[in-house]
Design a protein around this motif. Structure first.
Motif, PDB file in Angstrom:
ATOM      1  N   ARG A 221      38.915  41.150  35.708  1.00 30.24           N
ATOM      2  CA  ARG A 221      39.233  40.294  34.593  1.00 30.24           C
ATOM      3  C   ARG A 221      40.567  39.668  34.893  1.00 30.24           C
ATOM      4  NH1 ARG A 221      37.076  41.247  29.255  1.00 30.24           N
ATOM      5  NH2 ARG A 221      35.487  42.829  29.603  1.00 30.24           N
ATOM      6  N   SER A 222      40.659  38.368  34.725  1.00 31.46           N
ATOM      7  CA  SER A 222      41.957  37.762  34.998  1.00 31.46           C
ATOM      8  C   SER A 222      42.055  36.401  34.339  1.00 31.46           C
ATOM      9  CB  SER A 222      42.156  37.602  36.499  1.00 31.46           C
ATOM     10  OG  SER A 222      43.344  36.893  36.737  1.00 31.46           O
ATOM     11  N   ARG A 223      43.286  36.063  33.951  1.00 33.30           N
ATOM     12  CA  ARG A 223      43.560  34.708  33.515  1.00 33.30           C
ATOM     13  C   ARG A 223      44.722  34.186  34.319  1.00 33.30           C
ATOM     14  NH1 ARG A 223      44.394  33.651  27.856  1.00 33.30           N
ATOM     15  NH2 ARG A 223      42.855  34.865  26.743  1.00 33.30           N
ATOM     16  N   LEU A 224      44.588  32.947  34.719  1.00 31.07           N
ATOM     17  CA  LEU A 224      45.629  32.358  35.548  1.00 31.07           C
ATOM     18  C   LEU A 224      46.972  32.489  34.834  1.00 31.07           C
ATOM     19  CD1 LEU A 224      45.956  30.985  38.229  1.00 31.07           C
ATOM     20  CD2 LEU A 224      45.717  28.790  37.102  1.00 31.07           C
ATOM     21  N   GLY A 225      47.941  32.986  35.552  1.00 32.18           N
ATOM     22  CA  GLY A 225      49.284  33.127  34.987  1.00 32.18           C
ATOM     23  C   GLY A 225      49.482  34.378  34.171  1.00 32.18           C
ATOM     24  N   GLN A 226      48.408  35.136  33.937  1.00 30.01           N
ATOM     25  CA  GLN A 226      48.562  36.307  33.069  1.00 30.01           C
ATOM     26  C   GLN A 226      48.136  37.614  33.732  1.00 30.01           C
ATOM     27  OE1 GLN A 226      46.950  35.748  29.209  1.00 30.01           O
ATOM     28  NE2 GLN A 226      47.829  33.718  28.983  1.00 30.01           N
TER      29      GLN A 226
ATOM     30  N   VAL B 175      33.814  57.869  36.074  1.00 28.05           N
ATOM     31  CA  VAL B 175      35.252  57.844  36.292  1.00 28.05           C
ATOM     32  C   VAL B 175      35.690  56.395  36.458  1.00 28.05           C
ATOM     33  CG1 VAL B 175      37.052  58.401  37.953  1.00 28.05           C
ATOM     34  CG2 VAL B 175      35.400  60.134  37.274  1.00 28.05           C
ATOM     35  N   GLU B 176      36.737  56.039  35.719  1.00 26.72           N
ATOM     36  CA  GLU B 176      37.155  54.653  35.717  1.00 26.72           C
ATOM     37  C   GLU B 176      38.617  54.556  36.125  1.00 26.72           C
ATOM     38  OE1 GLU B 176      35.041  51.851  32.720  1.00 26.72           O
ATOM     39  OE2 GLU B 176      37.046  52.279  31.942  1.00 26.72           O
ATOM     40  N   VAL B 177      38.897  53.692  37.075  1.00 24.83           N
ATOM     41  CA  VAL B 177      40.284  53.470  37.477  1.00 24.83           C
ATOM     42  C   VAL B 177      40.565  51.980  37.348  1.00 24.83           C
ATOM     43  CG1 VAL B 177      42.011  53.760  39.276  1.00 24.83           C
ATOM     44  CG2 VAL B 177      40.097  55.362  39.138  1.00 24.83           C
ATOM     45  N   ALA B 178      41.532  51.648  36.494  1.00 22.66           N
ATOM     46  CA  ALA B 178      41.853  50.238  36.284  1.00 22.66           C
ATOM     47  C   ALA B 178      43.226  49.955  36.866  1.00 22.66           C
ATOM     48  CB  ALA B 178      41.821  49.897  34.807  1.00 22.66           C
ATOM     49  N   ILE B 179      43.286  48.945  37.728  1.00 25.02           N
ATOM     50  CA  ILE B 179      44.560  48.565  38.338  1.00 25.02           C
ATOM     51  C   ILE B 179      44.944  47.196  37.786  1.00 25.02           C
ATOM     52  CG2 ILE B 179      45.721  48.013  40.510  1.00 25.02           C
ATOM     53  CD1 ILE B 179      43.125  49.992  41.449  1.00 25.02           C
ATOM     54  N   SER B 180      45.991  47.181  36.973  1.00 29.67           N
ATOM     55  CA  SER B 180      46.399  45.927  36.331  1.00 29.67           C
ATOM     56  C   SER B 180      47.753  45.502  36.856  1.00 29.67           C
ATOM     57  CB  SER B 180      46.542  46.094  34.823  1.00 29.67           C
ATOM     58  OG  SER B 180      45.502  46.850  34.302  1.00 29.67           O
ATOM     59  N   ASP B 181      47.921  44.185  36.950  1.00 27.71           N
ATOM     60  CA  ASP B 181      49.244  43.684  37.290  1.00 27.71           C
ATOM     61  C   ASP B 181      49.594  42.533  36.367  1.00 27.71           C
ATOM     62  OD1 ASP B 181      48.676  40.940  38.574  1.00 27.71           O
ATOM     63  OD2 ASP B 181      47.310  42.260  39.660  1.00 27.71           O
ATOM     64  N   THR B 182      50.882  42.227  36.303  1.00 28.40           N
ATOM     65  CA  THR B 182      51.338  41.136  35.445  1.00 28.40           C
ATOM     66  C   THR B 182      51.647  39.919  36.309  1.00 28.40           C
ATOM     67  OG1 THR B 182      53.603  41.914  35.655  1.00 28.40           O
ATOM     68  CG2 THR B 182      52.342  42.743  33.786  1.00 28.40           C
ATOM     69  N   GLY B 183      50.917  39.784  37.388  1.00 27.51           N
ATOM     70  CA  GLY B 183      51.233  38.733  38.358  1.00 27.51           C
ATOM     71  C   GLY B 183      50.593  37.390  38.075  1.00 27.51           C
ATOM     72  N   SER B 184      50.347  36.666  39.146  1.00 26.53           N
ATOM     73  CA  SER B 184      49.939  35.255  39.054  1.00 26.53           C
ATOM     74  C   SER B 184      48.563  35.055  38.440  1.00 26.53           C
ATOM     75  CB  SER B 184      49.936  34.656  40.460  1.00 26.53           C
ATOM     76  OG  SER B 184      49.025  35.390  41.263  1.00 26.53           O
ATOM     77  N   GLY B 185      47.732  36.077  38.453  1.00 20.35           N
ATOM     78  CA  GLY B 185      46.380  35.895  37.944  1.00 20.35           C
ATOM     79  C   GLY B 185      45.533  35.101  38.927  1.00 20.35           C
ATOM     80  N   ILE B 186      44.257  34.927  38.567  1.00 17.06           N
ATOM     81  CA  ILE B 186      43.323  34.273  39.484  1.00 17.06           C
ATOM     82  C   ILE B 186      42.739  33.045  38.794  1.00 17.06           C
ATOM     83  CG2 ILE B 186      41.187  34.571  40.804  1.00 17.06           C
ATOM     84  CD1 ILE B 186      41.880  37.674  40.572  1.00 17.06           C
ATOM     85  N   ALA B 187      42.757  31.926  39.478  1.00 20.37           N
ATOM     86  CA  ALA B 187      42.206  30.697  38.906  1.00 20.37           C
ATOM     87  C   ALA B 187      40.712  30.866  38.681  1.00 20.37           C
ATOM     88  CB  ALA B 187      42.475  29.530  39.838  1.00 20.37           C
ATOM     89  N   PRO B 188      40.203  30.362  37.545  1.00 21.41           N
ATOM     90  CA  PRO B 188      38.783  30.556  37.227  1.00 21.41           C
ATOM     91  C   PRO B 188      37.860  30.102  38.345  1.00 21.41           C
ATOM     92  CG  PRO B 188      39.901  29.298  35.495  1.00 21.41           C
ATOM     93  CD  PRO B 188      40.928  29.601  36.524  1.00 21.41           C
ATOM     94  N   GLU B 189      38.227  29.027  39.037  1.00 24.44           N
ATOM     95  CA  GLU B 189      37.334  28.539  40.092  1.00 24.44           C
ATOM     96  C   GLU B 189      37.341  29.468  41.307  1.00 24.44           C
ATOM     97  OE1 GLU B 189      39.999  26.979  39.019  1.00 24.44           O
ATOM     98  OE2 GLU B 189      41.178  26.068  40.637  1.00 24.44           O
TER      99      GLU B 189
ATOM    100  N   GLY C 127      57.677  42.440  38.387  1.00 25.21           N
ATOM    101  CA  GLY C 127      56.573  42.610  37.458  1.00 25.21           C
ATOM    102  C   GLY C 127      56.166  44.062  37.377  1.00 25.21           C
ATOM    103  N   ARG C 128      54.996  44.265  36.757  1.00 25.83           N
ATOM    104  CA  ARG C 128      54.572  45.634  36.501  1.00 25.83           C
ATOM    105  C   ARG C 128      53.138  45.838  36.999  1.00 25.83           C
ATOM    106  NH1 ARG C 128      55.374  45.342  31.444  1.00 25.83           N
ATOM    107  NH2 ARG C 128      53.181  45.420  30.871  1.00 25.83           N
ATOM    108  N   ILE C 129      52.905  46.998  37.566  1.00 26.24           N
ATOM    109  CA  ILE C 129      51.552  47.373  37.978  1.00 26.24           C
ATOM    110  C   ILE C 129      51.217  48.698  37.299  1.00 26.24           C
ATOM    111  CG2 ILE C 129      50.048  47.995  39.906  1.00 26.24           C
ATOM    112  CD1 ILE C 129      51.910  46.330  41.701  1.00 26.24           C
ATOM    113  N   THR C 130      50.048  48.756  36.702  1.00 26.88           N
ATOM    114  CA  THR C 130      49.639  50.002  36.049  1.00 26.88           C
ATOM    115  C   THR C 130      48.313  50.464  36.617  1.00 26.88           C
ATOM    116  OG1 THR C 130      50.572  49.037  34.052  1.00 26.88           O
ATOM    117  CG2 THR C 130      49.393  51.117  33.809  1.00 26.88           C
TER     118      THR C 130
END
Ligand SMILES: Nc1ncnc2c1ncn2[C@@H]1O[C@H](COP(=O)(O)OP(=O)(O)OP(=O)(O)O)[C@@H](O)[C@H]1O
Ligand SMILES: [Mg+2]
Lengths: 386, 143
Positions: free
Chosen positions: A356-361, A302-316, A288-291
């Motif tokens: 911010r996260s969506r499961l699977g995304q 100053v803003e640092v955003a760490i994004s990944d294309t991994g499993s995401g986090i379940a809403p609960e 996958g990818r991490i940015t």
């Protein structure tokens, strides 16, 4: 009849009578007042002449004869002096001497509309404020919870630390004894030694946990100095790239060239970035990818955003990921302290974090830090107990 | 001559075992006590070179004990033992004249090194004082 004429002309409400084509038959002083036309002007005008040019093509004006019951519309009028105003117009059809006529009541609703418009704007602003407030509230809640939990865990950690010290000494003493010449011939000496090594190894692990726990609840030793964030991020990213060479993971940093140096604690920040990157790598499994994006927020933070294309986090799980010991990883893989510690550190550094996260995304963790102002960093309270 | 050591820690098993382990390495642990008050009594009554002192103790804590020790005998070297969270306190302790501090649990070899380091400093200082005194005496003697 005279009475009604007088009434019609002088009542403060603008009143009109038109024929079914819209030609004005009667208009009272009220109409004259709001439109700026004299009564004489009005007698030769049509209703549509009073309207704003863009209103003249209205369907209704071409079909006035078809109005069968009282009809109300909002429409923009134009005064003789060219100024516009908003009107509420009610049409009531009636018959007189065999002709179909319309009785119109006009009300200037400009002020009301403006107020309503304002209210809408206010509402919009209010909604935004509310959102912001909720976000802050959430962070505050999180901080409070963490503070309470942190204090508790620090207490527990401290209490555990003393027995750990005793265990370490006892195991060490056994090691000392086994090192004496008279024990050299002990059967299974190697097993004893191995077992003791393991005990010491595991107490070390406990010690690392208590170390992190204590840092949750206690002031950190902060070394505030000018930090070159770009350099720091690049270094941490490079380290992670090296560590993940075996996997198909792409890690890249996109850093705004205008990123200012900030006043912060480089060692603590490094640990925070590593925590987020470790989590991202874990979430990716093998590929996958991490940015890591760094720049200035519109508000100048100053803003640092760490994004990944991994499993995401379940809403609960989302409301719990910052809790100490919340983990979805297997024992030995995660203790669930990374995010709570990072949150605490960022807060002490005058910063914040949101997710911010969506499961699977995948997931994005956004860190905000004060850009340079010295006062932004809270003074760590003094403490002197162990 | 090995340094005479006093261990002060409210955790009894800890101080006893630590003392055995230091003994195993040829050091002479004169006594181990559980409170700051007892430590002060020991120091008034006997000669010690190095005190290994826990920071967090009920009653007189390590920092207060350190201050009192330095009042009774400023030459005694003190090593502070701290849990993680008391590093700040330990740093205060350094300002008050502690020789060094160690995190608990600590590696016995590291502790050993620090004890020896503290003792060398103390011995060196005492040696300089002794020589200065001798010079002083020599100066006063008629030529
Ligand atoms: N980038 C991410 N993608 C998906 N889930 C995440 C991500 N970051 C954190 N999480 C979730 O949040 C949980 C808590 O994270 P945290 O870093 O606090 O602990 P951990 O990684 O499980 O353990 P530790 O960091 O102590 O080794 C994780 O177990 C995981 O479920
Ligand atoms: Mg983690």
């Amino acid at each position: 009849m005279f009475l009604f004429n007088t009434l019609f002309e002088n009542v403060p409400l603008p009143l009109l009578v038109t024929d079914e084509k819209g030609a004005i038959i009667f208009a009272n002083r009220g109409v004259s007042r709001v439109s700026g036309y004299t009564l004489e002007d009005l007698s030769s005008l049509a209703l549509s002449d009073l309207c704003a040019p863009y209103e003249r093509g209205r369907f209704l004006f071409a079909h006035l004869s078809q109005i069968k019951e009282t009809t109300e519309i909002d429409i923009d009028f134009q005064r003789k002096n060219g100024k516009f105003f908003m009107a509420h117009l009610s049409f009531s059809p009636f018959h007189y001497s065999g002709r179909s006529l319309l009785f119109l009541v006009l009300r200037d609703v400009t002020r009301r509309r403006v107020q309503e418009g304002k209210k809408r704007e206010d509402e919009e602003r209010y909604r935004k404020l509310l959102e912001e407030k909720n976000r802050l509230e959430e962070q505050l809640q999180r901080s409070r919870k963490l503070a309470a939990l942190g204090e508790l865990s620090a207490g527990v950690a401290h209490e555990i630390n003393n027995p750990l010290a005793v265990i370490t000494e006892e195991a060490g003493w056994l090691q000392d004894l086994l090192n004496r010449p008279e024990w050299k011939s002990l059967p299974a000496l190697a097993d004893f030694q191995d077992s003791l090594r393991e005990i010491l190894q595991q107490t070390k692990r406990c010690r690392e946990i208590t170390y992190n726990l204590l840092r949750l609840g206690r002031p950190l030793d902060m070394q505030v100095q000018e930090v070159n964030l770009r350099g720091l991020i690049e270094e941490v990213v490079e380290q992670k790239v090296r560590e993940t060479q075996e996997q198909s993971i792409k890690i890249q940093a996109e850093i705004d060239p205008n990123l200012p140096a900030i006043l912060s604690d480089a060692i603590l920040l490094r640990q925070v970035f590593l925590n987020f990157l470790n989590n991202a790598v874990d979430a990716l499994a093998e590929e996958g990818r991490i940015t890591v994006k760094a720049g200035l927020s519109p508000a100048g933070r100053v803003e640092v955003a760490i994004s990944d294309t991994g499993s995401g986090i379940a809403p609960e799980n989302l409301p719990r990921i910052f809790d100490p010991f919340f983990t979805t990883k297997s024992p030995g893989k995660g203790t669930g302290l990374g995010l709570s510690l990072s949150h605490t550190i960022l807060e002490r550094l005058g910063g914040s974090v949101s997710v911010r996260s969506r499961l699977g995304q995948g997931a994005t963790f956004t860190i905000q830090l004060p850009a340079g102002e010295k006062g932004a960093i809270a003074d760590a309270p003094q403490n002197s107990d162990c | 001559m090995p340094p005479r050591i006093l261990i002060v820690d409210d955790e009894e098993r800890f101080r006893l075992t630590l003392s055995k382990r230091l003994g195993e390495r040829g050091l002479e642990v004169g006594a181990t006590v559980g409170t700051g008050m007892e430590a002060l009594r020991e120091i008034r009554e006997k000669a010690y070179d190095v005190v290994v002192l826990d920071v967090k103790m009920p009653g007189l804590d390590g920092i207060q004990t350190l201050e009192e020790i330095k009042k009774i005998n400023p030459h005694i070297e003190v090593l502070l033992l701290t849990g993680h969270a008391s590093v700040d306190a330990a740093v205060d302790g350094m300002r008050l004249g502690a020789y060094d501090y160690l995190m608990k649990p600590c590696e016995i070899e590291v502790l050993l090194d620090k004890i020896n380091g503290a003792y060398e400093i103390k011995a060196g200082r005492e040696e300089r004082i002794r020589q200065a005194e001798m010079r002083g005496r020599a100066d006063r003697e008629p030529a």
